[in-house]
Design an enzyme around this catalytic site. Structure first.
Site, PDB file in Angstrom:
ATOM      1  N   TYR A  96       0.898  -1.284   0.007  1.00 38.06           N
ATOM      2  CA  TYR A  96      -0.182  -0.165   0.030  1.00 38.06           C
ATOM      3  C   TYR A  96       0.777   1.242   0.103  1.00 38.06           C
ATOM      4  O   TYR A  96       0.378   2.522  -0.343  1.00 38.06           O
ATOM      5  CB  TYR A  96      -0.992   0.046   1.300  1.00 38.06           C
ATOM      6  CG  TYR A  96      -2.137  -1.096   1.098  1.00 38.06           C
ATOM      7  CD1 TYR A  96      -2.225  -1.559   0.005  1.00 38.06           C
ATOM      8  CD2 TYR A  96      -2.771  -1.189   2.172  1.00 38.06           C
ATOM      9  CE1 TYR A  96      -3.663  -2.584  -0.117  1.00 38.06           C
ATOM     10  CE2 TYR A  96      -3.905  -2.039   2.231  1.00 38.06           C
ATOM     11  CZ  TYR A  96      -4.068  -2.909   1.101  1.00 38.06           C
ATOM     12  OH  TYR A  96      -5.230  -3.682   0.906  1.00 38.06           O
ATOM     13  N   ASP A 152      -5.278  -6.815   5.586  1.00 41.17           N
ATOM     14  CA  ASP A 152      -6.441  -6.278   5.324  1.00 41.17           C
ATOM     15  C   ASP A 152      -7.708  -7.184   4.887  1.00 41.17           C
ATOM     16  O   ASP A 152      -9.035  -6.942   5.353  1.00 41.17           O
ATOM     17  CB  ASP A 152      -6.308  -5.374   4.020  1.00 41.17           C
ATOM     18  CG  ASP A 152      -7.280  -4.172   3.691  1.00 41.17           C
ATOM     19  OD1 ASP A 152      -8.333  -4.130   4.412  1.00 41.17           O
ATOM     20  OD2 ASP A 152      -7.228  -3.656   2.781  1.00 41.17           O
ATOM     21  N   ASP A 185     -10.945  -8.749   7.643  1.00 37.90           N
ATOM     22  CA  ASP A 185     -12.521  -8.650   7.304  1.00 37.90           C
ATOM     23  C   ASP A 185     -13.005 -10.295   7.311  1.00 37.90           C
ATOM     24  O   ASP A 185     -14.127 -10.405   7.944  1.00 37.90           O
ATOM     25  CB  ASP A 185     -12.635  -7.962   6.085  1.00 37.90           C
ATOM     26  CG  ASP A 185     -12.735  -6.693   6.034  1.00 37.90           C
ATOM     27  OD1 ASP A 185     -12.610  -6.003   7.045  1.00 37.90           O
ATOM     28  OD2 ASP A 185     -12.799  -6.159   4.783  1.00 37.90           O
ATOM     29  N   LYS A 200       3.405 -15.620   2.347  1.00 38.48           N
ATOM     30  CA  LYS A 200       3.491 -16.204   0.914  1.00 38.48           C
ATOM     31  C   LYS A 200       5.028 -16.110   0.503  1.00 38.48           C
ATOM     32  O   LYS A 200       5.323 -16.129  -0.326  1.00 38.48           O
ATOM     33  CB  LYS A 200       2.653 -15.360   0.014  1.00 38.48           C
ATOM     34  CG  LYS A 200       2.236 -16.262  -1.251  1.00 38.48           C
ATOM     35  CD  LYS A 200       1.386 -17.374  -0.951  1.00 38.48           C
ATOM     36  CE  LYS A 200       1.082 -18.188  -2.382  1.00 38.48           C
ATOM     37  NZ  LYS A 200       0.284 -19.381  -1.892  1.00 38.48           N
ATOM     38  N   ASP A 216      -3.116 -18.167   1.632  1.00 42.11           N
ATOM     39  CA  ASP A 216      -4.170 -18.973   1.066  1.00 42.11           C
ATOM     40  C   ASP A 216      -4.798 -20.019   1.940  1.00 42.11           C
ATOM     41  O   ASP A 216      -6.008 -20.183   2.145  1.00 42.11           O
ATOM     42  CB  ASP A 216      -3.825 -19.472  -0.479  1.00 42.11           C
ATOM     43  CG  ASP A 216      -2.476 -20.068  -0.544  1.00 42.11           C
ATOM     44  OD1 ASP A 216      -1.962 -19.876   0.648  1.00 42.11           O
ATOM     45  OD2 ASP A 216      -2.209 -20.777  -1.579  1.00 42.11           O
TER      46      ASP A 216
END
Length: 357
Positions: A143, A249, A253, A193, A225
């Protein structure tokens, strides 16, 4: 002798002022029990600040925040300001205050309340007993990485971003995760990852090195994942999840959705010097001013402040237990109401919680 804390109060927009009032009433109730004193100073942020000053984060608000021990923020945004330029919209005030206060970690708990198990998209056997927290790195990663942009190459447009983490950024959030886990179930799941991304390989290396100072805490590494899948398959197995900005992020959620209502979810953003506490939900302008908003996420955000900034964990537990008791007694605001439960407004829910403190 009373312990005194200066609290910056930023009600913001929509239902913000209503739920902030509820949180302050609860804080005042708990302060008497634990001999605490809160000095509140209110500031403008978001759309309310734009209307008054033309700026979503006025200098005066930032000054108030920096002179406080903690910041309580309710909600920003609304359709009224949707057509403003991107750099002048209410949400920019929130992004800027996080940056100005150098808040590097976002903590989002996900707890399944027994009385609300029916609200979860998962079946009861999976969700019952879930109590986890996602710690997301806030200031690094893709970001904020440079270079970034959209340009033309070989006759066509190409978009690009840079995912970058410095060693010190990973180390400080890993330390925070291990410290928090020590006060919980003593387990940290670091999500990356590393099988594909070099930045994740470094992340895994630094987290593993930092773990050497926290041998009483269990550490497991998990690819993002797989973590997304396991949060749905076996959410009870998680305690503290720590991860980078992008993965955090998404996963925060997902973890929040397990509980069934955004109106229940608090959060904290932590820095070396400052901390900001806010509910996960938005400003809900469609019900603003009606006195029917669910104040629980804001109240639980204030409880997180008592725990992390004020270091009065028992006061935080008192609030959390009061919320659970009220839910068990069947009290519900409209967003979590179901047949057979008692629908109450913001004020009634707040008073019921205070009665149990």
């Amino acid at each position: 002798m009373k312990r005194t804390f200066k609290i910056a109060v930023l009600p913001g927009d929509g239902i913000g002022p209503e739920i902030m009032e509820a949180a302050i009433e609860v804080l005042n109730a708990v302060s008497k029990k634990y001999d605490l004193q809160f000095e509140y100073k209110e500031g403008l942020i978001g759309g309310a600040a734009i209307d008054a000053t033309g700026d979503p984060l006025p200098d005066e608000t930032l000054k108030i925040a920096k002179e406080s021990d903690a910041v309580l923020l309710a909600a920003v945004g609304g359709e009224k300001w949707d057509n403003l330029p991107t750099d002048k919209r209410p949400e920019k005030g929130l992004l800027r205050i996080r940056k100005e206060l150098e808040l590097f970690a976002n903590l989002r708990p996900g707890k399944a309340y027994t009385a609300l198990l029916d609200s979860s998209p998962l079946k009861e056997t999976l969700i019952k007993g879930v109590d986890l927290v996602v710690i997301r790195e806030l200031t690094g990663g893709i970001y904020f990485g440079e270079p970034r942009g959209i340009e033309e190459r070989k006759g066509e447009k190409v978009g690009f971003n840079t995912m970058i983490y410095y060693e010190h950024e990973v180390k400080r959030i890993a330390k925070l995760a291990f410290e928090i886990a020590r006060g919980r179930k003593k387990k940290v799941t670091s999500v990356d990852k590393a099988n594909v991304l070099e930045v994740s390989a470094l992340w895994r290396e630094i987290v593993t090195e930092t773990h050497s100072d926290y041998q009483d805490v269990e550490l497991e590494h998990m690819y993002v994942d797989n973590c997304a899948m396991q949060l749905v398959r076996r959410p009870k197995d998680f305690d503290v999840i720590v991860t980078g900005n992008l993965f955090g992020d998404i996963l925060s959620d997902e973890a929040g959705a397990l509980t069934g209502s955004l109106g229940m979810l608090p959060s904290a953003s932590i820095g070396e010097r400052y901390a900001l506490y806010e509910p996960v939900h938005g400003s809900a302008p469609d019900i603003a001013g009606q006195g029917i908003a669910n104040p629980i996420a804001m109240i639980l955000s204030a409880a997180m402040m008592l725990d992390i900034t004020c270091k009065v964990p028992q006061a935080a537990r008192d609030i959390e237990n009061a919320v659970e008791k009220v839910l068990n007694e069947g009290y519900r605001t409209g967003d979590i109401w179901s047949p057979g439960t008692k629908k109450v407004n913001t004020k009634e829910m707040t008073e019921a919680i205070i009665e149990h403190i």
